[in-house]
Design a protein around this motif. Sequence first.
Motif, PDB file in Angstrom:
ATOM      1  N   ASP A  83       2.480 -18.477  27.599  1.00 30.27           N
ATOM      2  CA  ASP A  83       2.631 -19.900  27.892  1.00 30.27           C
ATOM      3  C   ASP A  83       2.177 -20.746  26.707  1.00 30.27           C
ATOM      4  O   ASP A  83       1.283 -20.364  25.945  1.00 30.27           O
ATOM      5  N   SER A  84       2.788 -21.915  26.587  1.00 26.51           N
ATOM      6  CA  SER A  84       2.373 -22.881  25.562  1.00 26.51           C
ATOM      7  C   SER A  84       1.095 -23.556  26.038  1.00 26.51           C
ATOM      8  O   SER A  84       1.107 -24.669  26.568  1.00 26.51           O
ATOM      9  N   PHE A  85      -0.045 -22.904  25.840  1.00 28.82           N
ATOM     10  CA  PHE A  85      -1.305 -23.318  26.448  1.00 28.82           C
ATOM     11  C   PHE A  85      -1.774 -24.690  25.977  1.00 28.82           C
ATOM     12  O   PHE A  85      -2.593 -25.324  26.635  1.00 28.82           O
ATOM     13  N   TRP A  86      -1.291 -25.176  24.849  1.00 28.80           N
ATOM     14  CA  TRP A  86      -1.673 -26.496  24.349  1.00 28.80           C
ATOM     15  C   TRP A  86      -0.913 -27.612  25.075  1.00 28.80           C
ATOM     16  O   TRP A  86      -1.203 -28.792  24.866  1.00 28.80           O
ATOM     17  N   LEU A  87       0.044 -27.251  25.926  1.00 32.22           N
ATOM     18  CA  LEU A  87       0.865 -28.243  26.623  1.00 32.22           C
ATOM     19  C   LEU A  87       0.753 -28.170  28.143  1.00 32.22           C
ATOM     20  O   LEU A  87       1.085 -29.150  28.817  1.00 32.22           O
ATOM     21  N   THR A  88       0.336 -27.046  28.690  1.00 35.31           N
ATOM     22  CA  THR A  88       0.377 -26.855  30.139  1.00 35.31           C
ATOM     23  C   THR A  88      -0.546 -27.840  30.856  1.00 35.31           C
ATOM     24  O   THR A  88      -1.568 -28.280  30.312  1.00 35.31           O
ATOM     25  N   GLN A  89      -0.173 -28.163  32.102  1.00 29.86           N
ATOM     26  CA  GLN A  89      -0.954 -29.116  32.889  1.00 29.86           C
ATOM     27  C   GLN A  89      -2.373 -28.602  33.127  1.00 29.86           C
ATOM     28  O   GLN A  89      -3.349 -29.326  32.969  1.00 29.86           O
ATOM     29  N   GLU A  90      -2.477 -27.329  33.523  1.00 30.44           N
ATOM     30  CA  GLU A  90      -3.778 -26.707  33.729  1.00 30.44           C
ATOM     31  C   GLU A  90      -4.172 -25.920  32.476  1.00 30.44           C
ATOM     32  O   GLU A  90      -3.327 -25.540  31.680  1.00 30.44           O
ATOM     33  N   ILE A  91      -5.480 -25.694  32.319  1.00 29.54           N
ATOM     34  CA  ILE A  91      -5.942 -24.880  31.196  1.00 29.54           C
ATOM     35  C   ILE A  91      -5.411 -23.454  31.372  1.00 29.54           C
ATOM     36  O   ILE A  91      -5.619 -22.818  32.398  1.00 29.54           O
ATOM     37  N   THR A  92      -4.701 -22.983  30.358  1.00 26.84           N
ATOM     38  CA  THR A  92      -3.981 -21.710  30.446  1.00 26.84           C
ATOM     39  C   THR A  92      -4.397 -20.784  29.313  1.00 26.84           C
ATOM     40  O   THR A  92      -4.710 -21.246  28.207  1.00 26.84           O
ATOM     41  N   GLU A  93      -4.383 -19.497  29.593  1.00 22.18           N
ATOM     42  CA  GLU A  93      -4.679 -18.498  28.571  1.00 22.18           C
ATOM     43  C   GLU A  93      -3.406 -17.750  28.181  1.00 22.18           C
ATOM     44  O   GLU A  93      -2.451 -17.694  28.950  1.00 22.18           O
ATOM     45  N   CYS A  94      -3.441 -17.192  26.988  1.00 24.89           N
ATOM     46  CA  CYS A  94      -2.342 -16.349  26.503  1.00 24.89           C
ATOM     47  C   CYS A  94      -2.978 -15.051  26.020  1.00 24.89           C
ATOM     48  O   CYS A  94      -3.266 -14.892  24.823  1.00 24.89           O
ATOM     49  N   PRO A  95      -3.257 -14.114  26.939  1.00 26.86           N
ATOM     50  CA  PRO A  95      -4.029 -12.910  26.602  1.00 26.86           C
ATOM     51  C   PRO A  95      -3.452 -12.097  25.448  1.00 26.86           C
ATOM     52  O   PRO A  95      -4.203 -11.573  24.611  1.00 26.86           O
ATOM     53  N   GLY A  96      -2.130 -11.983  25.388  1.00 23.63           N
ATOM     54  CA  GLY A  96      -1.525 -11.184  24.339  1.00 23.63           C
ATOM     55  C   GLY A  96      -1.792 -11.718  22.942  1.00 23.63           C
ATOM     56  O   GLY A  96      -1.772 -10.962  21.963  1.00 23.63           O
ATOM     57  N   LEU A  97      -2.062 -13.007  22.852  1.00 22.43           N
ATOM     58  CA  LEU A  97      -2.306 -13.624  21.548  1.00 22.43           C
ATOM     59  C   LEU A  97      -3.624 -13.163  20.945  1.00 22.43           C
ATOM     60  O   LEU A  97      -3.740 -13.048  19.719  1.00 22.43           O
ATOM     61  N   LEU A  98      -4.623 -12.892  21.785  1.00 23.18           N
ATOM     62  CA  LEU A  98      -5.956 -12.558  21.289  1.00 23.18           C
ATOM     63  C   LEU A  98      -5.957 -11.264  20.459  1.00 23.18           C
ATOM     64  O   LEU A  98      -6.447 -11.245  19.326  1.00 23.18           O
ATOM     65  N   GLU A  99      -5.405 -10.194  21.021  1.00 22.70           N
ATOM     66  CA  GLU A  99      -5.393  -8.933  20.299  1.00 22.70           C
ATOM     67  C   GLU A  99      -4.395  -8.942  19.148  1.00 22.70           C
ATOM     68  O   GLU A  99      -4.628  -8.346  18.096  1.00 22.70           O
ATOM     69  N   THR A 100      -3.267  -9.634  19.348  1.00 22.61           N
ATOM     70  CA  THR A 100      -2.279  -9.732  18.265  1.00 22.61           C
ATOM     71  C   THR A 100      -2.883 -10.428  17.058  1.00 22.61           C
ATOM     72  O   THR A 100      -2.692 -10.004  15.904  1.00 22.61           O
ATOM     73  N   THR A 101      -3.628 -11.506  17.312  1.00 18.30           N
ATOM     74  CA  THR A 101      -4.269 -12.240  16.222  1.00 18.30           C
ATOM     75  C   THR A 101      -5.317 -11.394  15.523  1.00 18.30           C
ATOM     76  O   THR A 101      -5.373 -11.346  14.282  1.00 18.30           O
ATOM     77  N   LEU A 102      -6.159 -10.718  16.289  1.00 22.07           N
ATOM     78  CA  LEU A 102      -7.187  -9.864  15.686  1.00 22.07           C
ATOM     79  C   LEU A 102      -6.555  -8.779  14.826  1.00 22.07           C
ATOM     80  O   LEU A 102      -7.013  -8.510  13.710  1.00 22.07           O
ATOM     81  N   ASP A 103      -5.508  -8.163  15.323  1.00 25.97           N
ATOM     82  CA  ASP A 103      -4.827  -7.117  14.566  1.00 25.97           C
ATOM     83  C   ASP A 103      -4.258  -7.667  13.263  1.00 25.97           C
ATOM     84  O   ASP A 103      -4.369  -7.034  12.203  1.00 25.97           O
ATOM     85  N   ALA A 104      -3.669  -8.861  13.324  1.00 25.52           N
ATOM     86  CA  ALA A 104      -3.090  -9.465  12.122  1.00 25.52           C
ATOM     87  C   ALA A 104      -4.161  -9.807  11.110  1.00 25.52           C
ATOM     88  O   ALA A 104      -4.000  -9.572   9.902  1.00 25.52           O
ATOM     89  N   VAL A 105      -5.274 -10.364  11.570  1.00 27.68           N
ATOM     90  CA  VAL A 105      -6.373 -10.719  10.659  1.00 27.68           C
ATOM     91  C   VAL A 105      -6.942  -9.462  10.003  1.00 27.68           C
ATOM     92  O   VAL A 105      -7.225  -9.442   8.795  1.00 27.68           O
ATOM     93  N   THR A 106      -7.090  -8.408  10.772  1.00 32.53           N
ATOM     94  CA  THR A 106      -7.617  -7.152  10.242  1.00 32.53           C
ATOM     95  C   THR A 106      -6.710  -6.590   9.159  1.00 32.53           C
ATOM     96  O   THR A 106      -7.185  -6.018   8.163  1.00 32.53           O
ATOM     97  N   ARG A 107      -5.410  -6.761   9.333  1.00 35.52           N
ATOM     98  CA  ARG A 107      -4.463  -6.291   8.307  1.00 35.52           C
ATOM     99  C   ARG A 107      -4.560  -7.123   7.039  1.00 35.52           C
ATOM    100  O   ARG A 107      -4.391  -6.595   5.923  1.00 35.52           O
ATOM    101  N   PHE A 108      -4.846  -8.407   7.174  1.00 34.39           N
ATOM    102  CA  PHE A 108      -4.914  -9.293   6.014  1.00 34.39           C
ATOM    103  C   PHE A 108      -6.300  -9.274   5.374  1.00 34.39           C
ATOM    104  O   PHE A 108      -6.439  -9.372   4.160  1.00 34.39           O
ATOM    105  N   LEU A 109      -7.346  -9.220   6.223  1.00 30.31           N
ATOM    106  CA  LEU A 109      -8.723  -9.279   5.733  1.00 30.31           C
ATOM    107  C   LEU A 109      -9.473  -8.042   6.238  1.00 30.31           C
ATOM    108  O   LEU A 109     -10.285  -8.142   7.161  1.00 30.31           O
ATOM    109  N   PRO A 110      -9.218  -6.868   5.687  1.00 30.16           N
ATOM    110  CA  PRO A 110      -9.825  -5.627   6.200  1.00 30.16           C
ATOM    111  C   PRO A 110     -11.354  -5.640   6.081  1.00 30.16           C
ATOM    112  O   PRO A 110     -11.905  -6.365   5.287  1.00 30.16           O
TER     113      PRO A 110
END
Length: 279
Positions: A252-279
């Motif tokens: 979900d576009s959590f910055w736009l939704t009426q209620e506070i919303t989470e995007c669980p898949g983003l958390l691990e995807t982001t960590l994995d990407a950062v680890t690849r860039f900044l080992p």
Amino acid sequence: MSAQQNIRIEPFFLPSEAGRLFCVSILPAENTPRAALLYLPPFAEEMHKSRRMSALQARRLAMAGYAVLLLDLTGCGDSWGDFSDARWDRWVDDALCAVRWMRETSGDVPLLLWGLRLGAVLAVEVSAQLPEVGGVMLWHPVTNGDLFLNQFLRIKLASEMLTEGRAQTGTRQLRERLRVGEPVEVGGYMLSPSLAKSIGSLRLDTMTPPSQSIWIDIVADAQSPVPPASDKTAKKWVDQGCRLLSIRVEGDSFWLTQEITECPGLLETTLDAVTRFLP
């Protein structure tokens, strides 16, 4: 020791030339950080809607050994000033001030600028002034400031429709008021003509690309076509020598939704990407 006990969370006010900036430092409780990330938030109400996701991501990164600084920009959140005091150049200065603090406190570790939506555009601009920065991480960046500004102004029109049955003005009239120097109130935020002009001139495809970038879009369907503006910008950056990691995450576009919303898949995807860039 629990995962939460492995990190330290320290809210504080960072002095700047203009006023105090509210920050939250989230970092590993022990050992020197592997790298440091400065988070630059999105615009107006999008910032409040996304606070939970930015905090969850910062904690997840800190548990993996990264130091994170969450920054409220001038006129936003708990930092000095009202929204009417917000200016693009002040926000650039805010980010540079935060980078200096991180350099002093985290030592000579790689630094990544991380921004959401308009904050992602700010991260790109700031990175052009800091060649030593390791790169930027963009969460669903705004690609065209002029279109973004019109979308923001439509909030006022929608409010008039709800309260009065019809819109009293249109985006063209609101833009004209801003052009002649009149501030415009939108959803409780007093938008200055100066900030509106700066935002309206932003084009991600014309900005100097960072040396490397993580670009993550949050979409309803990962199989949907990439928007032409995003595709054009990404190809141009690569042609100019940017090492670009482009990822799409369903959620979900959590910055736009009426209620506070989470995007669980983003958390691990982001960590994995950062680890690849900044080992």
